[in-house]
Design an enzyme around this catalytic site. Structure first.
Site, PDB file in Angstrom:
ATOM      1  N   ASP A 102      40.743  37.222  32.557  1.00 45.20           N
ATOM      2  CA  ASP A 102      41.769  37.629  33.519  1.00 45.20           C
ATOM      3  C   ASP A 102      42.273  36.413  34.294  1.00 45.20           C
ATOM      4  O   ASP A 102      41.570  35.400  34.401  1.00 45.20           O
ATOM      5  CB  ASP A 102      41.189  38.631  34.524  1.00 45.20           C
ATOM      6  CG  ASP A 102      40.757  39.922  33.849  1.00 45.20           C
ATOM      7  OD1 ASP A 102      41.278  40.223  32.766  1.00 45.20           O
ATOM      8  OD2 ASP A 102      39.881  40.606  34.420  1.00 45.20           O
TER       9      ASP A 102
HETATM   10  N1  URA Z   1      35.623  41.289  32.273  1.00 48.30           N
HETATM   11  C1  URA Z   1      36.604  41.343  33.201  1.00 48.30           C
HETATM   12  O1  URA Z   1      36.720  42.303  33.939  1.00 48.30           O
HETATM   13  N2  URA Z   1      37.434  40.301  33.296  1.00 48.30           N
HETATM   14  C2  URA Z   1      37.340  39.206  32.518  1.00 48.30           C
HETATM   15  O2  URA Z   1      38.133  38.265  32.668  1.00 48.30           O
HETATM   16  C3  URA Z   1      36.315  39.162  31.555  1.00 48.30           C
HETATM   17  C4  URA Z   1      35.464  40.225  31.447  1.00 48.30           C
END
Ligand code: URA
Length: 236
Positions: A102
């Site tokens: 993310d």
């Molecule tokens: N899980 C999440 O919620 N975000 C990420 O970036 C990776 C795993």
């Protein structure tokens, strides 16, 4: 291979610019300027220099990036800075990130043009371990550990696969490590939401045999070592 193709694959400059650079004697092959973009060169054998810099050719490239928060995991984006903007300019032009972190997640991101490897690492059947460190708003207890071990309902068709949760500190704010084997959208944030808690910081520490060491600061990247490539591709 044509000289302009070699240089374009290594992302030296757009092809139209390369043609001009070659015509202006800015590109040397084995020490001598060449005038024709279509000149044939042999990767790994001929020495190619652009404005004094040696340009090596890699058929497959494997980069490990320490992703900072604030950049998106994409090859290009019209508005946002992407993880590709953090790599050196001279690298293959056909690289893509393996999976996605993310925008606000930090940590280890593999970037490669090895499509077969990407496919294998992302395949749900392969169960590649990914370990994250996270800070959580809320008290993480042994009950949460148990629930994550059993699988949680995050609104998908199936429960999440068993995840290993290790509590480092538990309080109103907690610090944990979690290892998951899947890569569902916002998976860790959704797993904590499903048990009434919020992830406030997330960092990926490892993926399969690849580990984020302290040699890379946020935003820095490096080639995988030969040993890491062997471990991750399983090729000898
Ligand atoms: N899980 C999440 O919620 N975000 C990420 O970036 C990776 C795993």
């Amino acid at each position: 291979m044509r000289l302009d193709k070699y240089l374009s694959e290594m992302n030296v400059a757009p092809r139209s610019v390369l043609k001009q650079m070659i015509r202006k004697n800015q590109v040397l092959v084995n020490g001598a300027p060449v005038k024709k973009p279509e000149t044939k060169v042999e990767p790994g054998k001929d020495e190619i220099m652009v404005e004094g810099e040696a340009i090596h050719y890699y058929e497959m490239e494997y980069w490990l990036l320490h992703k900072p928060a604030g950049v998106v995991t994409a090859t290009r984006d019209n508005r946002e800075k992407t993880v590709m903007d953090l790599l050196p300019q001279i690298r293959r032009s056909d690289l893509s990130p393996v999976g996605r972190l993310d925008k606000d997640t930090e940590g280890l991101l593999l970037i490669t043009n090895d499509g077969a490897l990407s496919h294998r690492l992302l395949s749900p059947k392969k169960h590649v371990d990914k370990t994250y460190f996270a800070e959580i708003d809320g008290r993480v207890t042994e009950e949460t550990v148990q629930k994550f071990q059993e699988g949680v309902d995050i609104g998908d068709e199936t429960l999440t696969a068993p995840a290993l949760l290790i509590i480092e500190e538990s309080g109103e704010k907690s610090r944990i490590r979690i290892t998951i084997t899947e890569g569902r959208y916002h998976q860790i944030k959704r797993m904590f939401e499903a048990v009434g808690m919020k992830v406030t910081y997330l960092k990926r520490l490892s993926m399969g045999p690849l580990v984020l060491g302290d040699d890379l600061s946020l935003g820095e990247s490096r080639h995988l070592t030969e040993e890491e490539i062997l471990m991750i591709t399983g090729k000898q």
